[in-house]
Design an enzyme around this catalytic site. Structure first.
Site, PDB file in Angstrom:
ATOM      1  N   LYS A 135     -15.307  81.303  44.951  1.00 36.86           N
ATOM      2  CA  LYS A 135     -15.385  79.883  44.623  1.00 36.86           C
ATOM      3  C   LYS A 135     -15.786  79.703  43.154  1.00 36.86           C
ATOM      4  CE  LYS A 135     -17.870  75.677  45.792  1.00 36.86           C
ATOM      5  NZ  LYS A 135     -18.799  75.001  46.680  1.00 36.86           N
ATOM      6  N   ARG A 191     -19.332  78.832  52.653  1.00 34.97           N
ATOM      7  CA  ARG A 191     -19.275  79.257  54.066  1.00 34.97           C
ATOM      8  C   ARG A 191     -18.404  78.340  54.911  1.00 34.97           C
ATOM      9  NH1 ARG A 191     -24.052  77.841  52.157  1.00 34.97           N
ATOM     10  NH2 ARG A 191     -25.170  76.027  52.954  1.00 34.97           N
TER      11      ARG A 191
HETATM   12  O1  F6P Z   1     -24.733  84.252  47.781  1.00 33.54           O
HETATM   13  C1  F6P Z   1     -24.435  82.990  48.206  1.00 33.54           C
HETATM   14  C2  F6P Z   1     -23.027  82.553  47.989  1.00 33.54           C
HETATM   15  O2  F6P Z   1     -23.030  81.557  47.042  1.00 33.54           O
HETATM   16  C3  F6P Z   1     -22.399  82.076  49.293  1.00 33.54           C
HETATM   17  O3  F6P Z   1     -22.775  80.801  49.622  1.00 33.54           O
HETATM   18  C4  F6P Z   1     -20.961  82.233  48.993  1.00 33.54           C
HETATM   19  O4  F6P Z   1     -20.175  82.159  50.140  1.00 33.54           O
HETATM   20  C5  F6P Z   1     -20.966  83.588  48.312  1.00 33.54           C
HETATM   21  O5  F6P Z   1     -22.161  83.585  47.562  1.00 33.54           O
HETATM   22  C6  F6P Z   1     -19.789  83.879  47.448  1.00 33.54           C
HETATM   23  O6  F6P Z   1     -19.672  82.976  46.395  1.00 33.54           O
HETATM   24  P1  F6P Z   1     -18.332  82.880  45.565  1.00 33.54           P
HETATM   25  O7  F6P Z   1     -17.241  82.482  46.486  1.00 33.54           O
HETATM   26  O8  F6P Z   1     -18.591  81.843  44.508  1.00 33.54           O
HETATM   27  O9  F6P Z   1     -18.058  84.228  44.954  1.00 33.54           O
END
Ligand code: F6P
Length: 511
Positions: free
Chosen positions: A197, A255
């Site tokens: 994300k 999530r």
């Molecule tokens: O460590 C927490 C977190 O932000 C989660 O909520 C999320 O799913 C994961 O890390 C991965 O984040 P990203 O998709 O930004 O790499």
């Protein structure tokens, strides 16, 4: 109003005291309607809640608690697109990703058009990859919500997965994971999906850089064909050198993101129509959550039961037992969903809570769990409510297996409740142990979508009653910051200012 200040909360406390002698066997014997009253169908999911430590009076008080804490208004605010994730000033609209095209007017019409404007090219790309016989291996690099959802769904829907394609999920910064996957791959037949994300997560960026290095070292040059990014941070993906990007929005929590571009591996695995079916199943559950009266609203009933167990009967964990091996990553998926959402110690105003929030979630598929930790569930000193997930129809034709599997799951629920008192001491089972039974007719993209949306909404319900923000995750930040500092110290050897234990560990791993 905060839950612990409501009249219903005090009434539930009193009710819990009188509940100490509650016995499931007596409850069934005294009420011929119990099984029916505490069972219900929701879209694609049947639920039997009757083997739980609850009764009509408990449910009525819990419904009062929901009313007094403004659950319905909070739910409606989410579905209106209000910024209910107030610590990040964000709307919470994963449900919009499953909303049919053109079905909303007003302020949400435009984001919905964006959703479909993004979904269609993503599904077209998925179909293109499916038709590309040269691509045999799809490697998803992501962690947390950018890993657990798609991984769980690809596994769960293995019977729908296109043959000739293999799916790999690399999440851990531990290089053993990526190295083991790369060992079996060839650059020309591999597609890497970099799922993040934020596109800043250290694990994912480290794995992505190594994957790119490996690809180039293998003689690969067409990065546009072999790498795609799934992210809200398109600029960072471009900077990394990835041209093929599928975006989503800050109003999709990590999530809650398997319905967005993060679901691309699922779409490649089961096809565009399969992915649309997954969304449709989830949408059916969204509508149920939005419109069913609270008393007949399955996510509401489950979420309130979670509150009852956590705060009034002091059950601190919930075990998930999917009796279907394809659902084996569901417990891990639900762990993040529940514990990252509701593992909070302050209310929406930042005030410390005097009551418990997220239970500990854990579990393994049945019947494996029966031969491992079910001993503790039957005869241990703690009460752990169990949530069984079973599927009526199998997709294999092996004789006897499915009947045996279903016999076991029903028998476990029965055994937990009934116990066994004809023997004493070590062979005595107290029984009266609670469980919930979720049943799907078939495991399909549609029913999986509904099951997962059900779980999302029940987490919303308990979080809402607790008055917490279920949509931020500040608790993961400290470790990230400290890891950066320790990483620099592992390189330099500088242990100054560290506590004695941390300094000694640092020296030990460097020696
Ligand atoms: O460590 C927490 C977190 O932000 C989660 O909520 C999320 O799913 C994961 O890390 C991965 O984040 P990203 O998709 O930004 O790499």
């Amino acid at each position: 109003m905060r839950c612990d200040k409501t009249a219903a909360w005090s009434q539930l406390q009193q009710h819990a005291e009188s509940f100490a002698g509650f016995d499931l066997r007596t409850a069934f014997a005294g009420d011929a309607t119990r099984a029916a009253r505490l069972s219900q169908s929701a879209p694609h999911v049947f639920a039997d809640l009757s083997k739980n430590h609850t009764d009509a009076a408990t449910e009525a008080l819990l419904m009062e608690l929901a009313r007094q804490t403004g659950l319905a208004a909070h739910r409606d605010a989410m579905f209106r697109g209000e910024a209910i994730n107030h610590t990040e000033d964000r709307a919470v609209m994963h449900w919009l990703l499953r909303q049919p095209e053109g079905s909303l007017t007003g302020d949400l019409a435009q984001p919905l058009a964006l959703v479909h404007g993004t979904l269609e090219p993503m599904l077209a790309y998925a179909e293109q990859v499916r038709a590309d016989a040269q691509i045999t291996d799809i490697v998803n690099i992501g962690i947390g919500g950018s890993d657990l959802g798609p991984q769980m769904a690809v596994l769960a829907l293995q019977d729908f997965v296109l043959s000739g394609k293999r799916f790999h999920f690399v999440s851990n910064v531990d290089g053993h994971e990526l190295a083991a996957v790369l060992k079996g791959l060839k650059a020309e037949s591999t597609l890497f999906l970099i799922a993040s994300k934020t596109f800043t997560t250290i694990e994912t960026m480290t794995n992505a850089r190594s994957a790119l290095g490996w690809f180039q070292a293998q003689g690969g040059s067409d990065v546009a064909r072999h790498f795609a990014a799934l992210t809200t941070n398109v600029a960072a993906a471009a900077e990394f050198g990835i041209r093929t990007t599928f975006g989503f929005w800050d109003w999709v929590g990590g999530r809650y993101s398997m319905w967005s571009a993060i679901g691309l591996p699922v779409a490649i695995a089961i096809g565009a129509q399969g992915f649309k079916d997954l969304l449709a199943g989830a949408h059916a559950m969204d509508q149920h959550f939005q419109t069913a009266p609270l008393e007949e609203n399955l996510p509401v009933r489950l979420g309130l039961l979670d509150v009852w167990y956590r705060n009034f009967l002091n059950y601190t964990s919930r075990s998930i037992a999917p009796y279907h091996s394809a659902l084996r990553r569901v417990p891990a998926y639900l762990q993040q969903l529940e514990m990252e959402s509701n593992g909070k110690r302050v209310d929406r105003n930042g005030q410390a809570l005097s009551y418990g929030t997220s239970p500990v979630l854990w579990g393994e598929p049945g019947t494996n769990g029966q031969h491992a930790y079910f001993q503790m569930l039957h005869q241990g000193t703690d009460i752990v409510p169990l949530e069984f997930i079973a599927v009526k129809k199998p997709t294999h034709s092996l004789k006897d297996h499915h009947e045996l599997l279903l016999a076991n799951v029903i028998a476990q629920a029965q055994a937990l409740m009934q116990g066994k008192s004809d023997a004493g001491g070590h062979k005595h089972f107290t029984g009266n142990r609670p469980s919930t039974f979720l049943l799907l007719d078939e495991l399909t993209p549609t029913s999986l979508g509904a099951l997962i949306a059900l779980q999302e909404h029940r987490v919303f319900v308990s979080g809402s009653v607790w008055g917490i923000n279920s949509f931020d995750q500040w608790g993961v930040e400290l470790g990230k910051v400290l890891a950066k500092d320790i990483h620099a110290r592992i390189v330099s050897g500088d242990a100054s200012g560290l506590d004695a234990s941390t300094a000694a560990l640092l020296q030990r791993v460097r020696s």
